[in-house]
Design an enzyme around this catalytic site. Structure first.
Site, mmCIF file in Angstrom:
data_model
loop_
_atom_site.group_PDB
_atom_site.id
_atom_site.type_symbol
_atom_site.label_atom_id
_atom_site.label_comp_id
_atom_site.label_asym_id
_atom_site.label_seq_id
_atom_site.Cartn_x
_atom_site.Cartn_y
_atom_site.Cartn_z
ATOM 1 N N LYS A 122 2.241 20.293 42.810
ATOM 2 C CA LYS A 122 2.306 19.395 42.231
ATOM 3 C C LYS A 122 1.705 19.526 40.720
ATOM 4 O O LYS A 122 2.261 18.530 39.678
ATOM 5 C CB LYS A 122 1.254 18.544 43.017
ATOM 6 N N THR A 123 1.075 20.633 40.355
ATOM 7 C CA THR A 123 0.727 20.911 39.416
ATOM 8 C C THR A 123 1.780 21.153 37.806
ATOM 9 O O THR A 123 2.035 21.333 37.352
ATOM 10 C CB THR A 123 -0.448 21.037 39.398
ATOM 11 N N GLU A 166 -0.053 13.151 38.158
ATOM 12 C CA GLU A 166 0.343 13.668 39.695
ATOM 13 C C GLU A 166 -0.599 13.283 40.651
ATOM 14 O O GLU A 166 -1.906 12.877 40.424
ATOM 15 C CB GLU A 166 -0.607 15.720 39.508
#
Length: 478
Positions: A122-123, A166
């Site tokens: 995600k990051t 995010e």
């Protein structure tokens, strides 16, 4: 951004409990940049609380009822329990108490929101999409679960109404926040202390997909087995798109993949459905360079490219932006070199993340003949226990393994689950050592690491601080 949907009166002082967490500190920065008065508390000081103090925010160390006295709104992280003295004091004083998800969703109500969720990546994907859209002059706002190297922060206010966020799946936050473009990087056996089963994770992901399909676009990874099963139900949906490497049916597919000195070079093929979606007159983009190793990073890049093409990016824009992307801290971050030994800091804390990170490390140093000394700090007893068997077989690409004590994150110890027991079992598979303290860890690094080797620190607890300390203290460095 505004908070008028949370309270009827203008917001005075916003107090954030757990402000030192990476997600909460990002929200604090955005609120501050939007003119709100923000303060907060946390159990101890860290790099995030220090960065907030530098911006002028008051940070309380320790949780005390008096901390909320001047507050008009209290925000709690998901790690804060109901018996926290600040929560109890706020309720006694009739100060509204909301969750991080509620705050974030209200901040995003007026924006065009690109939300990235999934078990892993995600990051990095959030950072990449931010970099791509910045290059396209969209000037987006971003809030990320890591420090984006390009801005040296986990949050930044842009000039447009586009928000790149995010979206945390650990507690179903991704279902709460308004989403116009939804990206799911993968589904995995993660946060089972909350979801209890992989089936529940899959079902929540389906709900997220259905919600976003009412808006602009859903983008999912076709190389994830669970997402591929879900995708079978949306083959003809004009708002549902897949990306991947191995699947023949991906809407955005990497092929002719080559590994170079700096990373990958590949071609990209677009399906007719996606060509129609973006109004393109090309079906292939050739010779895209990605300055990163690891198949997981290539997949993250495909997710970013898909969003960037939808938002008007040309092939040349994509290529240039990828070359300029500088990534995220603690995602295979080289933090120093001592006596020819490279020290690397990485966030990997799940078996699949550990495997991917070690594979990437092996690809980077294979040409030089160096060895990998992995240093791992298990995160949470519940995760370590649930995925114990998978962890045992996740370190095969490491030549040696040092295992630190479990970082509990506030959890109670589980009988029969410890780093010492893990190493005892691991030793029958590969060379492994239990490190009860930092001193022993540094002694073993000094003993075993040789010029050309890499020491790879992995975990999401306190290991990053230990990694930086090791750079300065190993090999008798002053």
């Amino acid at each position: 951004m505004n908070l008028t949907n949370i309270v009827s009166n203008p917001v005075g002082i916003i107090h954030i409990i757990g402000i030192g967490g990476i997600g909460m500190s990002g929200l604090a920065k955005l609120l501050h940049q939007n003119g709100y008065v923000v303060q907060g508390s946390d159990a101890s000081d860290n790099q995030h609380t220090k960065s907030l103090q530098e911006l002028g925010m008051h940070i309380f160390l320790g949780h005390n009822a008096d901390n909320v006295n001047q507050s008009t709104l209290v925000v709690r992280s998901s790690a804060i329990k109901n018996d926290n003295p600040e929560i109890l004091a706020a309720k006694n004083k009739f100060i509204p108490v909301i969750s991080r998800a509620e705050l974030l969703s209200n901040m995003m109500l007026d924006g065009y929101n690109i939300c990235i969720t999934g078990a892993h990546g995600k990051t990095s994907t959030t950072s990449l999409i931010y970099s791509l859209l910045q290059h396209l002059n969209h000037s987006p706002t971003v809030i990320c679960g890591g420090i984006i190297n390009q801005i040296n922060s986990n949050a930044h206010k842009g000039k447009s109404n586009i928000n790149i966020v995010e979206a945390d799946e650990s507690d179903c936050t991704f279902l709460v926040i308004p989403t116009d473009i939804g990206v799911i990087t993968n589904i995995d056996k993660e946060h089972l202390d909350y979801y209890r089963s992989i089936d529940n994770i899959i079902n929540m992901s389906k709900i997220f997909i259905e919600k976003v399909l009412a808006k602009d676009m859903v983008v999912v990874c076709d190389d994830c087995q669970y997402l591929r099963q879900i995708s079978a139900n949306y083959v003809g949906n004009p708002k549902y798109f897949t990306y991947g490497i191995n699947s023949k049916t991906s809407d955005v597919k990497a092929f002719n993949i080559q590994i170079g000195i700096q990373g990958f070079v590949f071609d990209l093929m677009l399906s007719k459905k996606f060509q129609q979606k973006i109004g393109s007159n090309f079906s292939v983009i050739k010779n895209i360079a990605l300055n990163n190793f690891g198949v997981h990073n290539l997949l993250n890049a495909l997710a970013g490219i898909t969003v960037a093409l939808f938002k008007g990016g040309s092939p040349d824009d994509i290529k240039a932006a990828l070359l300029n992307n500088s990534g995220v801290k603690r995602r295979f971050s080289i933090i120093g070199e001592v006596n020819g030994v490279t020290f690397v800091d990485d966030y990997a804390h799940h078996p699949n993340e550990v495997r991917a990170t070690l594979q990437m490390a092996k690809a980077r140093i294979a040409q030089d003949g160096g060895k990998i000394l992995a240093v791992f700090q298990p995160h949470r007893y519940s995760r370590f226990a649930e995925l114990y068997g998978e962890f045992l077989h996740s370190f095969k690409d490491a030549d040696r393994l040092l295992v630190l004590d479990v970082y509990s994150a506030g959890e109670a110890q589980i009988n029969g689950v410890s780093s010492q027991i893990f190493v005892d079992e691991m030793s029958s598979i590969q060379e492994a050592y239990y490190c009860a303290d930092d001193k022993l860890m540094m002694q073993l690094i000094t003993k075993h690491a040789r010029p050309g080797d890499s020491v790879l620190f992995m975990g999401s607890g306190s290991i990053s601080e230990m990694a930086h300390a090791a750079v300065h203290n190993c090999f008798n460095r002053p």
